[in-house]
Design a protein around this motif. Structure first.
Motif, mmCIF file in Angstrom:
data_model
loop_
_atom_site.group_PDB
_atom_site.id
_atom_site.type_symbol
_atom_site.label_atom_id
_atom_site.label_comp_id
_atom_site.label_asym_id
_atom_site.label_seq_id
_atom_site.Cartn_x
_atom_site.Cartn_y
_atom_site.Cartn_z
ATOM 1 N N SER A 11 -2.502 7.217 -2.787
ATOM 2 C CA SER A 11 -2.135 5.819 -3.007
ATOM 3 C C SER A 11 -1.724 5.630 -4.457
ATOM 4 N N ASP A 58 0.840 -1.206 0.000
ATOM 5 C CA ASP A 58 0.000 0.000 0.000
ATOM 6 C C ASP A 58 0.871 1.250 0.000
ATOM 7 N N VAL A 113 -8.670 7.498 -0.392
ATOM 8 C CA VAL A 113 -7.590 6.825 -1.119
ATOM 9 C C VAL A 113 -6.803 7.830 -1.945
ATOM 10 N N TYR A 150 -11.935 4.736 -6.289
ATOM 11 C CA TYR A 150 -11.998 4.430 -4.867
ATOM 12 C C TYR A 150 -12.545 5.618 -4.082
#
Length: 336
Positions: free
Chosen positions: A193, A123, A188, A184
């Motif tokens: 991300s 992640d 996010v 998302y």
């Protein structure tokens, strides 16, 4: 529990010789090494982790920092974690799970304690604060993800930019000109991300080159949030005929909502998802999907860490090629 002394007796050598075979600190003749290894396998001997650390200055543990968030797709994360564990065992290593809610402090704690020989981060954010700790402490590490600045790092990831471009190219090739991207949750994108931002950027850049009009709508992945995203899309662009979905939780609700709105898939609206193949096959109609090998991410990350631990620094970025598989959810744009 089998002891080192019992292994030594079975192999016909001294306990110190068994220790040297395990630690690699001294050169042992090949016949002797083979006898020791055969005894270890036959007796099922497992060295104590603390003793191994003292003898060989290694813990034979890799720390895997896994995401602990409600907005990640857990099955994929678990598949990667399992592949890391299986690959590590091939090198005689165990895996220690660390949750990413500890942030940079968690990585620093592992690095300073000597608890693990190396670290694998999942992640990864574009400007991930944990990377500074890796550089500061000199920790041997691999990233499953691609930060903005990958200098001096070993990274493996899906080519998410290419994945997004594949979606735009597929829909453009079918004649669609109004396309929406359901992504998302806002959180996010707020934490930048890499997988989310790179996919969106790849999609938008390809769409611009192909002359598509596009909208991006974040989505929490619930039925209510998907309904809200679709409602906004159709209010802003009622002529939208192509939908790209990167949020796995939104796929089912979107298909249901399109049906209840009188839009037949794929005759009236085409849907392309970025998701694992097993998930794409679960829906009706079966989804046209862009996929990538999740297990290979974990295996390659372990190989990169082991290469660094063996004194072969590998500063490289490996991007796995995505594949778009056409199925029943996409078709020619409706003629108006």
């Amino acid at each position: 529990m089998v002891t080192l002394a019992e292994v030594a007796k079975a192999a016909g050598v001294s306990p110190s010789t068994v220790s040297y075979v395990l630690s690699g600190k001294r050169s042992i003749s090949e016949p002797t090494r083979q006898r020791v290894e055969e005894a270890i396998n036959e007796l099922g001997y497992h060295p104590n982790a603390g003793a191994r650390a003292l003898a060989g200055k290694r813990s034979h543990i890799i720390a895997l920092v896994v995401p602990l968030r409600t907005d990640v797709y857990v099955p994929i994360m678990m598949e990667i974690a399992i592949s890391v564990t299986m690959a590590a065992r091939q090198f005689g290593y165990d895996v220690l799970l660390i949750t990413n809610d500890e942030g940079p402090d968690g990585v620093r704690r592992v690095a300073r304690s000597g608890l693990a020989d190396g670290v694998i981060l999942m992640d990864v954010q574009l400007d991930d604060p944990r990377i500074a700790v890796l550089r500061e402490t000199g920790t041997q590490a691999a990233l499953i993800g691609l930060p903005r600045d990958a200098r001096g790092l070993a990274c493996v990831d899906h080519d998410f930019a290419r994945a997004g471009a594949l979606c735009a190219e597929h829909l453009a090739g079918l004649g669609h000109r109004e396309v929406a991207f359901i992504g998302y949750s806002p959180a996010v994108y707020q934490r930048h991300s890499g997988y989310a931002e790179r996919t969106l950027t790849g999609f938008q850049e390809a769409a611009q080159e192909l002359g598509l009009r596009v909208l991006h709508r974040p989505c929490e992945g619930t039925y209510e949030s998907t309904a809200g995203a679709l409602s906004r899309i159709l209010a802003d662009r009622p002529g939208t005929t192509g939908f790209v979905v990167q949020n796995e939780g939104a796929i089912g609700p979107l298909l249901s909502l399109l049906r209840t709105s009188g839009r037949v898939v794929p005759e009236d609206a085409s849907v392309v998802a970025l998701c694992p193949e097993p998930l794409a096959d679960q829906f009706s109609p079966r989804l046209t999907a862009v996929t990538g090998p999740a297990r290979e991410l974990g295996t390659r990350a372990v190989e990169l860490v082991m290469s660094r631990l063996d004194g072969r620094p590998t500063d490289e970025v490996t991007l796995l090629t995505p594949v778009l598989t056409p199925r029943e959810s996409s078709g020619p744009a409706p003629v108006t």
